[in-house]
Each structure stands twice: as C-alpha cells, then as structure tokens.
Write a protein that holds these residues in place. Structure first.
Motif, PDB file in Angstrom:
ATOM      1  N   THR A 184       0.803  -1.049  -0.144  1.00 15.01           N
ATOM      2  CA  THR A 184       0.135  -0.036   0.121  1.00 15.01           C
ATOM      3  C   THR A 184       0.783   1.146  -0.050  1.00 15.01           C
ATOM      4  N   THR A 185       0.351   2.244  -0.614  1.00 11.80           N
ATOM      5  CA  THR A 185       1.143   3.410  -0.756  1.00 11.80           C
ATOM      6  C   THR A 185       0.209   4.615  -0.644  1.00 11.80           C
ATOM      7  N   VAL A 186       0.886   5.749  -0.235  1.00 13.03           N
ATOM      8  CA  VAL A 186       0.084   7.083  -0.202  1.00 13.03           C
ATOM      9  C   VAL A 186       0.711   8.106  -0.826  1.00 13.03           C
ATOM     10  N   MET A 187       0.077   8.895  -1.807  1.00 14.52           N
ATOM     11  CA  MET A 187       0.647  10.072  -2.685  1.00 14.52           C
ATOM     12  C   MET A 187      -0.062  11.364  -2.055  1.00 14.52           C
ATOM     13  N   ASP A 188       0.854  12.287  -1.336  1.00 11.12           N
ATOM     14  CA  ASP A 188       0.271  13.401  -0.723  1.00 11.12           C
ATOM     15  C   ASP A 188       0.075  14.388  -1.779  1.00 11.12           C
ATOM     16  N   ALA A 189      -1.041  15.155  -1.528  1.00  9.90           N
ATOM     17  CA  ALA A 189      -1.388  16.217  -2.223  1.00  9.90           C
ATOM     18  C   ALA A 189      -0.413  17.350  -2.385  1.00  9.90           C
ATOM     19  N   SER A 190      -0.065  18.008  -3.558  1.00  3.86           N
ATOM     20  CA  SER A 190       0.938  19.190  -3.493  1.00  3.86           C
ATOM     21  C   SER A 190       0.194  20.226  -4.232  1.00  3.86           C
ATOM     22  N   SER A 191       0.653  21.457  -4.145  1.00  2.22           N
ATOM     23  CA  SER A 191      -0.319  22.685  -4.705  1.00  2.22           C
ATOM     24  C   SER A 191      -0.059  22.668  -6.236  1.00  2.22           C
ATOM     25  N   ASN A 192       1.115  21.942  -6.783  1.00  3.61           N
ATOM     26  CA  ASN A 192       1.415  22.198  -8.299  1.00  3.61           C
ATOM     27  C   ASN A 192       1.012  20.926  -9.060  1.00  3.61           C
ATOM     28  N   ALA A 193       1.392  19.812  -8.459  1.00  4.96           N
ATOM     29  CA  ALA A 193       1.220  18.536  -9.027  1.00  4.96           C
ATOM     30  C   ALA A 193      -0.267  17.708  -8.891  1.00  4.96           C
ATOM     31  N   MET A 194      -0.575  17.568  -7.498  1.00  3.15           N
ATOM     32  CA  MET A 194      -1.698  16.756  -7.278  1.00  3.15           C
ATOM     33  C   MET A 194      -2.377  17.672  -6.373  1.00  3.15           C
ATOM     34  N   PRO A 195      -3.872  17.696  -6.686  1.00  4.31           N
ATOM     35  CA  PRO A 195      -4.717  18.635  -5.891  1.00  4.31           C
ATOM     36  C   PRO A 195      -5.230  17.693  -4.775  1.00  4.31           C
ATOM     37  N   THR A 196      -5.053  16.378  -4.755  1.00  2.91           N
ATOM     38  CA  THR A 196      -5.748  15.579  -3.924  1.00  2.91           C
ATOM     39  C   THR A 196      -4.831  14.447  -3.317  1.00  2.91           C
ATOM     40  N   THR A 197      -4.829  13.795  -2.186  1.00  7.51           N
ATOM     41  CA  THR A 197      -4.156  13.038  -1.826  1.00  7.51           C
ATOM     42  C   THR A 197      -4.740  11.622  -2.313  1.00  7.51           C
ATOM     43  N   LEU A 198      -3.939  10.763  -2.887  1.00  6.03           N
ATOM     44  CA  LEU A 198      -4.471   9.429  -3.195  1.00  6.03           C
ATOM     45  C   LEU A 198      -3.810   8.221  -2.392  1.00  6.03           C
ATOM     46  N   TYR A 199      -4.729   7.199  -2.063  1.00 10.44           N
ATOM     47  CA  TYR A 199      -4.317   5.972  -1.607  1.00 10.44           C
ATOM     48  C   TYR A 199      -4.337   4.819  -2.497  1.00 10.44           C
ATOM     49  N   SER A 200      -3.194   4.040  -2.694  1.00 13.77           N
ATOM     50  CA  SER A 200      -3.344   2.744  -3.568  1.00 13.77           C
ATOM     51  C   SER A 200      -2.785   1.682  -2.885  1.00 13.77           C
ATOM     52  N   MET A 201      -3.270   0.483  -3.751  1.00 16.02           N
ATOM     53  CA  MET A 201      -2.880  -0.870  -3.416  1.00 16.02           C
ATOM     54  C   MET A 201      -2.710  -1.812  -4.399  1.00 16.02           C
ATOM     55  N   ALA A 202      -1.674  -2.604  -4.191  1.00 14.39           N
ATOM     56  CA  ALA A 202      -1.571  -3.624  -5.319  1.00 14.39           C
ATOM     57  C   ALA A 202      -1.287  -5.090  -4.520  1.00 14.39           C
ATOM     58  N   GLN A 203      -1.805  -5.873  -5.116  1.00 14.69           N
ATOM     59  CA  GLN A 203      -1.797  -7.468  -4.486  1.00 14.69           C
ATOM     60  C   GLN A 203      -1.897  -8.325  -5.646  1.00 14.69           C
ATOM     61  N   CYS A 204      -0.852  -9.514  -5.409  1.00 14.08           N
ATOM     62  CA  CYS A 204      -1.010 -10.615  -6.028  1.00 14.08           C
ATOM     63  C   CYS A 204      -1.023 -11.840  -5.320  1.00 14.08           C
ATOM     64  N   THR A 205      -1.595 -12.890  -5.775  1.00 12.65           N
ATOM     65  CA  THR A 205      -1.555 -14.234  -5.006  1.00 12.65           C
ATOM     66  C   THR A 205      -0.220 -14.577  -4.617  1.00 12.65           C
TER      67      THR A 205
END
Length: 679
Positions: A184-205
C-alpha cells in the motif's frame, strides 16, 4: 458521557452498509442442475477455501481447492486482501459472502468470479482457472474493473503521470514484498502536481513469483489509459492480481511507502522564538478530553445525520425511479417495468440538471441525430463532460430502447463498451446520460476522404481488436448474454485515444446461455447492410448475427468504403462479394484503402481481410464465434481457414432474379428499420 459514546457507536454501526460484493463476471461454461454432483462438489470447494484461508499463516490468506473428477470436477481460488489477514475469521466470512452473492447473481453457473472489497472468489469446471496467466487476454474471463465517475481537478497530463507513477511504484513494492506480494502507498497532495491525496494498493496471489506478479500488475496498469487515470478512484481486478486507488484511505494499517508527486515544496515557516517574558499556560492531562471529545462527538453526530439523510434520499429517489420508469403501452409493446435500485454508479437526474448541462438543448451542443432522437454534449457543474440522448416522445420504439439501454448497459462493464451514467424520466421526456467520448464515431473517420488518413493501420487494428473484445464480453463473459443486433460504424464510439466503445443497445436482446444459437422474432430490427441474411429474411438471430455485422465492419475499415451505396464494387451490389472475389483471385490489395500503404502491412491486412470474410459467410454455422475471432486476431501464427462465399454473393447489379428481401437488405446502409416478417 459513556452513554453518549455508546449511543454514537451503535448509531454509527446502524448506518454502515452491509458487506456485499462490488461485482462479478459470470462464467460461460454452462449451468449445473440443482442437487447435482457438480453442485455438491462446488459446495465442498467453497467450504475448503473458507477453512484453509482461516487456518493458514497470516501471510498466506489465499487458497486453492479442487473436488470431483471428470465433467463434475470443480476448481476454486480465494484471496483475502492483505490488510485483513490479521482477522482470518473475517476472511472466511467474506469468502462465504462471495459464494452466496455468486448464487444470487450467477445462478447455477458452473463458473464465476466474485469481487468484494475485502476478498475475491473464483470457481470453474476448467482447471485453467488455477493456472498463472501469461497475459491479460487469457484471464479476461475473470476480468473486472470499476471507476469513480468524478475526475481529479488539475492538469490532465500531470495527473495522469502522477497516477501512473504511483501505481507503478505500488506494483514494484508489491512484487518485491515477498512472501505476501501486497503493498500500500499514499501520494500526498501538493499545490502544483496533485490537488488531492491518493491511496493505492496492489496485490498478487502469494504463489506467484516476484517476476510473474510484476508482469501481471504491469499488464493491469496498462489498461489504465489517459481517460481512466484522471478518475478520482478505481480498481482493476483479476483472480491473480489487482490494483486499486482512492482519494480516501480504504485499507487498514500504515502505508508501506509515502510517495510525493514532483512539485516544489512550500518554504517552511520560520520557527518562533518565545520572548523571555512570555509564559505558556499549562494544560493538565485530565483536561484534554474536555477540549477534544465534544468536537469529535459533534462531528460523529453530524456524520450519522448525513448518512441517514443520504440513505433516505436514495431510497426516495429509487422509489421515484420505479414510479417514473413504469409505462403502460398498447398492443404488443405493453411494458410494465421497474428499474433495479442496486445499480452501482448509476444516477437518476432531474430534468433541470439536464437542461443546465446542455444549455437548454442548444444547437451548439448538438452532436447528431439518431434514429430515436438527437444527441447533445453536456457538462455538469463539477466539470464532468457527458453525452445526452434525448429520445423522441413520438417514438414507440424509443420507449423500448430506453428500457433496453438502461436495463442492459447499466449492468455491463467493459473497457470497450460505452458507459451509461444515468437517466432521466419526467413526463414525456426520456433521457439517457452517457460518458462523453470526444472523437465521435468510427464512420466519422473511415468514410471521410480527409479524416480517414488520421487512422493509420495500427489505429485501425486496435479498433478492430477492441470491437472484437467488446463483442466477446457481450456474448460470453458478461453476466447477461447479449446480442447487439445493430452493430455498425456509427455505433462504435471513439475515446480520446481512439479506443473503440460499442454503443446504442436499444435493439439488443438477452439470450439464454443454454440456447445461444437460435432465436426467432417476427419483428426484424437493425440496419440494412449489416444484417445477417438469416435474420433479414427469416427473423432468425443469434450471436452469429453480430459476428456477421462485425465482419462487414472489418471490410469497411480495410477499404474505407461503405458496404453498399459504393460504385467501386465491380459487378456486385455490395462490398462483400467484391472483397471475396478479389481475395480469391489474389488481388486483395485492390480493396484496401490507399492511405494504409498495404505493402508495409500486407500480412496483417490480408489476415484481417481473411477474418472479415470468415465472419460474413452466408451460412451462420460456418462463421466463427467471437472467441474464435479474438484468438485469430491475437495469435498471429494461427492458421486461418479459407472463407466460403459470403452472404448476398449472388446479388449482382442488374440481376433481376435476386429476391426482394436480399436486394433491400443490401441497398440501404444507414437506415434503422423495423419490419415484420412472416415465418
């Protein structure tokens, strides 16, 4: 105080939604009968999966199971999300819930894949379901995707790059986080690149190797194109690997990595130095709850009130929907219908919202005129662009189309199908709201001398393959087995990257998986020039009817000419017989659009022409299924059969012996008709 806290907790639990699966792909392996050996083996497999996921070590909350042999063999796989494996009882409960959901949504299907927020379950009578996929196309039978319809504000190019960077980093972490293969990761919001914080997840068996996990996730991420990557959240799921991202923290625990989108950081505020005379008031520890708890309680109560209000509003909206979408028609078209209230991401719009979005249906926003009414471009206040089909009030067929499109498309989800966002029904107004696709339809390009050059061979091949994948989903992989019945270039819409999306399901028919090869109707509907001969003359339609239409589209894409109405078909009244003659005589390149430079892609173009001619053969049984077509398109080494003569082959210019039905079926290309044919 304790009583208030208890009340809040109880109230909060009351408004929590019950755990239900987010989606499913029902199999195409046929049905089992009640109380059969297969049903018994299926129950045994699910019980084993529940037991094993609840007893294995925490890092391996995944299991496979088999039961029975021969035609009654059942194979199953289950996987629980990495962050809930600390609660293995909940893992087994989730799998049991998926199975019950499968029994409801895919009744008696021998194969199904069910996806819940916390787990997934797949079972089949084919042991390949346990195999590790080499590519996405081999696992499309278990493919599911779901996207938030809201978009991320900001520069689309920057957002797309940031989202893809986040997903790629999450996939890399998951594939190297052995043995769990979960990250799992989180990408923080920044004023110029991303206006909102996003949380992501990846999984394999966890049984996959790190390389296989990485390859599976890379292919899944490859499906997230520029149009999808600006959405405010989404997920793409296979049985063996999946990704998800949201603008809220949907997983438990601390993210494995914190990602920062590239942007200049704001300067840090200078530290404040207290003066020697300043004195900081001291707050005793016991007094902190007095300041903290009341605001938290207020927020919790407001949240509870909001959730209950939204639930009541949705319930009232669904009741209004049932009332508004009930029609009483006369004669054969009598229709009493209630819309299902459980459709995810489906909205019921007020008419004034539609008026505002289209500027009162202004001519400037008009995109075109269809057989059942005009289509307008619109935009909601939050910036979402939409396409609005306003069905003509005088069209009785339009009411049936309205029912079909809402009932069908809202339940179908595939990257090559246009997405229905909602509808509006108010008095005489019947309106369908779709995602907006900026590049109009396929016919807008291939039949225009100036625009056809914008579609080089690689783009045309992608369009052919995309249409084939969409039809395969309709015929075989979707929950509802669907025959489109009006497939033509004007019903193939193109997104910003020229990817095709099948649209206009007003004439579509649902057919039983037990009898997909023969249905009859007295009302023949569709478009002459794309109609299979057995349907045009006898009212017989099947999946092979759509295959025929697809073959016509292939030949039109290759030639840049309409099937009929062209003067460049030699002695033939349409392009089918002419193409077959040229192919048979080895002069196939004479048919190909000059802008394609056939000498540079001769093998691929000739192969597609062969596939197109196989699809338009006169006898329906001779035509391939869409599963065969996709296999022929993806496997370049597969040896193709020689096509037999196409439908309407004997219909030539000046041939007075041709039947009236056949001649009419080839002479009008862009008129949607509804004719009654005696059997």
């Amino acid at each position: 105080m304790a009583g208030i806290v208890l009340l809040i907790i109880v109230s909060f639990l009351l408004v929590l939604p019950s755990s239900t699966a987010i989606g499913q792909t029902c199999g195409h392996a046929g049905n089992y009968t009640a109380n059969s050996t297969y049903q018994s083996n299926l129950a045994s497999v699910v019980a084993t999966l529940k037991r094993n996921t609840s007893s294995l070590p925490l890092l391996f909350a995944t299991a496979t199971a088999t039961a029975g042999a021969g035609p009654n063999a059942v194979y199953g796989l289950a996987l629980c999300r990495g962050d809930i494996t600390t609660n293995l009882t909940g893992c087994g409960t989730c799998i049991d819930g998926c199975f019950r959901y499968a029994q409801k949504m895919c009744p008696n299907d021998k194969a199904a894949s069910i996806y819940d927020d916390n787990c997934l379950l797949g079972f089949s009578n084919n042991k390949d379901i346990l195999a590790q996929p080499n590519n996405i196309t081999q696992d499309m039978g278990t493919f599911f995707q779901f996207w938030n319809q809201q978009v991320i504000a900001g520069n689309a190019t920057v957002v797309t790059a940031a989202v893809h960077g986040m997903l790629n980093q999450t996939a890399q972490l998951a594939s190297t986080n052995t043995p769990r293969l979960y990250a799992t990761t989180v990408m923080d919001a920044s004023s110029n690149a991303m206006p909102t914080t996003l949380y992501s997840m990846a999984q394999c068996t966890p049984d996959l190797s790190a390389a296989d996990c990485q390859a599976c996730l890379r292919q899944v991420i490859g499906l997230v194109n520029a149009t999808l990557s600006v959405r405010l959240g989404g997920r793409v799921l296979l049985l063996r690997c999946n990704i998800r991202y949201e603008n809220n923290m949907f997983y438990d625990g601390t993210p494995l990595k914190r990602i920062t989108a590239a942007s200049p950081s704001p300067p840090a505020a200078p530290p404040t130095t207290p003066t020697t005379n300043s004195r900081r008031p001291r707050i005793e520890a016991w007094a902190i709850p007095l300041f903290v708890v009341p605001p938290l309680l207020l927020v919790a109560l407001c949240f509870i009130f909001y959730c209950r209000r939204q639930r009541r509003r949705n319930r009232k909206g669904n009741m209004r929907l049932r009332q508004k979408l009930t029609y009483n028609l006369q004669g054969q078209d009598k229709l009493d219908w209630e819309m299902e209230a459980e459709l995810s991401e489906f909205s019921v719009f007020d008419f004034h919202q539609i008026l505002e979005a289209t500027d009162n249906f202004s001519d400037e926003n008009k995109l075109g005129e269809g057989g059942f009414g005009p289509v307008y471009k619109g935009q909601f206040p939050e910036g979402i662009e939409i396409a609005i089909k306003r069905l003509a009030s005088h069209s009785g067929q339009g009411i049936v189309e309205f029912k079909n499109e809402v009932e069908l498309i809202a339940k179908l989800q595939h990257t090559n199908l246009v997405r229905l966002l909602g509808c509006c029904s108010q008095e005489e107004e019947k309106i369908l709201v779709y995602e907006y696709l900026p590049n109009k339809s396929l016919d807008f390009f291939i039949f225009d001398e100036n625009r056809k050059s914008l579609l080089d061979w690689s783009k045309r091949l992608v369009i052919i393959e995309g249409i084939a994948e969409g039809l395969l989903y309709l015929h075989k992989h979707s929950r509802l087995r669907v025959i489109h019945r009006d497939l033509k270039p004007s019903n193939i819409l193109l997104d910003s990257e020229m990817n095709p999306k099948i649209s206009d399901f007003g004439l579509a028919k649902i057919f039983s998986s037990n009898n997909p090869d023969g249905n009859a109707t007295r009302r023949v509907v569709g478009t002459y020039g794309y109609m299979a001969p057995e349907y045009a003359s006898e009212g017989l339609f099947s999946i092979k009817s759509d295959v025929f239409s697809f073959g016509v589209i292939i030949l039109e894409i290759l030639s840049g000419k309409r099937n009929s109405g062209s003067n460049d078909c030699g002695d033939f009244i349409n392009i089918l017989g002419y193409a077959w003659q040229l192919y048979d005589e080895g002069r196939w390149n004479e048919l190909v659009d000059a802008s394609l430079e056939p000498l540079h892609h001769s093998a691929e173009i000739m192969r597609c022409m062969n596939i197109g001619l196989l699809c338009v053969q006169e006898i329906a049984a001779d035509r391939p299924t869409m599963l065969d077509v996709v296999a022929m398109l993806t496997n370049k080494t597969k040896i193709l059969a020689e096509p037999k003569h196409p439908a309407y082959f004997n219909v030539r210019v000046g041939n007075e012996e041709a039947s009236t039905n056949a001649t009419e079926s080839c002479s009008i290309n862009e008129m949607t008709i509804s004719a009654t044919t005696g059997r």
